[in-house]
Design a protein around this motif. Structure first.
Motif, PDB file in Angstrom:
ATOM      1  N   GLU A 186       0.928  -1.170  -0.032  1.00  0.00           N
ATOM      2  CA  GLU A 186       0.010   0.008   0.120  1.00  0.00           C
ATOM      3  C   GLU A 186       0.737   1.264   0.022  1.00  0.00           C
ATOM      4  O   GLU A 186       0.581   2.164  -0.376  1.00  0.00           O
ATOM      5  CB  GLU A 186      -0.873  -0.085   1.362  1.00  0.00           C
ATOM      6  N   SER A 236      -2.961   1.892  -7.195  1.00  0.00           N
ATOM      7  CA  SER A 236      -3.010   0.806  -7.817  1.00  0.00           C
ATOM      8  C   SER A 236      -1.651   0.760  -8.636  1.00  0.00           C
ATOM      9  O   SER A 236      -1.042   1.614  -8.502  1.00  0.00           O
ATOM     10  CB  SER A 236      -4.173   0.707  -8.750  1.00  0.00           C
ATOM     11  N   GLU A 296       0.560  -1.351 -12.057  1.00  0.00           N
ATOM     12  CA  GLU A 296       0.217  -2.002 -13.292  1.00  0.00           C
ATOM     13  C   GLU A 296       1.417  -2.634 -13.644  1.00  0.00           C
ATOM     14  O   GLU A 296       2.556  -1.761 -13.621  1.00  0.00           O
ATOM     15  CB  GLU A 296      -0.165  -1.038 -14.476  1.00  0.00           C
ATOM     16  N   PRO A 300      -3.254  -4.448 -14.486  1.00  0.00           N
ATOM     17  CA  PRO A 300      -3.776  -3.757 -13.562  1.00  0.00           C
ATOM     18  C   PRO A 300      -3.903  -4.647 -12.183  1.00  0.00           C
ATOM     19  O   PRO A 300      -4.140  -5.651 -12.046  1.00  0.00           O
ATOM     20  CB  PRO A 300      -4.902  -3.109 -13.808  1.00  0.00           C
ATOM     21  N   LYS A 301      -3.076  -4.244 -11.163  1.00  0.00           N
ATOM     22  CA  LYS A 301      -3.195  -4.697  -9.872  1.00  0.00           C
ATOM     23  C   LYS A 301      -3.663  -4.139  -8.805  1.00  0.00           C
ATOM     24  O   LYS A 301      -3.315  -2.561  -8.623  1.00  0.00           O
ATOM     25  CB  LYS A 301      -1.787  -5.374  -9.507  1.00  0.00           C
ATOM     26  N   GLU A 302      -4.513  -4.557  -7.834  1.00  0.00           N
ATOM     27  CA  GLU A 302      -4.728  -3.959  -6.800  1.00  0.00           C
ATOM     28  C   GLU A 302      -3.916  -4.240  -5.460  1.00  0.00           C
ATOM     29  O   GLU A 302      -3.172  -5.186  -5.440  1.00  0.00           O
ATOM     30  CB  GLU A 302      -6.196  -4.451  -6.468  1.00  0.00           C
ATOM     31  N   ILE A 303      -3.964  -3.497  -4.181  1.00  0.00           N
ATOM     32  CA  ILE A 303      -3.406  -3.732  -3.233  1.00  0.00           C
ATOM     33  C   ILE A 303      -3.757  -5.047  -2.474  1.00  0.00           C
ATOM     34  O   ILE A 303      -4.797  -5.547  -2.605  1.00  0.00           O
ATOM     35  CB  ILE A 303      -3.690  -2.647  -2.115  1.00  0.00           C
ATOM     36  N   GLU A 314      -2.759  -7.837  -4.064  1.00  0.00           N
ATOM     37  CA  GLU A 314      -2.794  -8.708  -5.002  1.00  0.00           C
ATOM     38  C   GLU A 314      -1.569  -9.374  -5.198  1.00  0.00           C
ATOM     39  O   GLU A 314      -0.403  -8.674  -5.124  1.00  0.00           O
ATOM     40  CB  GLU A 314      -3.356  -8.096  -6.083  1.00  0.00           C
ATOM     41  N   GLU A 371       3.540   2.650 -10.953  1.00  0.00           N
ATOM     42  CA  GLU A 371       3.082   2.877  -9.390  1.00  0.00           C
ATOM     43  C   GLU A 371       1.975   3.947  -9.635  1.00  0.00           C
ATOM     44  O   GLU A 371       2.587   5.128 -10.010  1.00  0.00           O
ATOM     45  CB  GLU A 371       3.708   3.052  -8.313  1.00  0.00           C
TER      46      GLU A 371
END
Lengths: 80, 139
Positions: B38, B47, B49, B85-88, B90, B126
């Motif tokens: 985070e 988020s 990528e 794309p990637k989230e916290i 993941e 980021e």
């Protein structure tokens, strides 16, 4: 000659494929390609490192570039 | 029989790796999972990528897997990276090694992730609230 661009290299040039015109003096080696890039796009000179891949292998400065080679700019990697 | 799984995928399923590394001659299985954090240097990441030069990334991942497999006599090895794309929280990367004893798989696992980070042409961008940054691009 076509050069694939990834990551920040794509942002610097503004596209993912850079076509070097045949009417210009085309770079004949990795070293010349890097010089061409830095003179056309000075932001390349500010990166932590600048590598080139020829046919999807890291290529040293003295590697020569031939017609049909797949050439890519590899800015500092940040996977993982 | 030796087994190497090298992949670039959209979504990582961390549940599959044990099955992939499980081997009758392995007494030790070591797995490293890298995930989206985070905060980066005190700044909140919204988020991120990942982008890959797929053909070359797979080649480099394959070399790393093969080298580890030979060096530490692994029974199985996994090198898998996610793109897009990637989230916290993941998972974005999974590497694992399977060996008769734990020393070899710990050492191999460390080599796999460290070398991947150093050589494999994958890039992380980021996204913060007000800006976005390609990680490690500038000194």
């Amino acid at each position: 000659m076509e050069v694939l661009l990834f990551g920040i290299a794509k942002d610097i040039v503004g596209k993912s494929l850079l076509r070097l015109d045949t009417s210009e003096n085309l770079p004949t080696s990795v070293k010349e390609l890097k010089q061409t890039l830095v003179s056309s796009f000075p932001q390349f000179g500010k990166l932590s490192s600048l590598a080139v891949a020829v046919n999807s292998e890291y290529a040293e400065d003295d590697v020569s570039l031939k017609q049909g080679d797949e050439i890519a700019i590899i800015p500092p990697v940040s996977g993982g | 029989m030796k087994k190497a799984i090298v992949e670039i995928v959209d979504v990582i399923d961390t549940g599959q790796v044990y099955q992939e590394l499980s081997h009758p001659k392995s007494g030790g299985i070591c797995v490293f999972v890298g995930a989206v954090r985070e905060f980066t240097q005190g700044e909140e990441v919204v988020s991120l990528e990942f982008e890959a030069y797929r053909t070359m990334a797979l080649k480099e991942m394959e070399k790393i897997a093969m080298h580890a497999s030979d060096q530490w006599q692994l029974n199985a090895v996994v090198v898998r990276h996610a793109v897009g794309p990637k989230e916290i929280e993941e998972p974005v990367v999974v590497v694992g090694a399977s060996a008769p004893h734990r020393d070899a798989c710990f050492t191999a696992c460390r080599y796999l992730i460290d070398t991947l980070k150093e050589r494999v042409p994958i890039w992380k961008k980021e996204f913060f609230k007000n800006k976005s940054v390609w990680v490690s691009a500038h000194p």
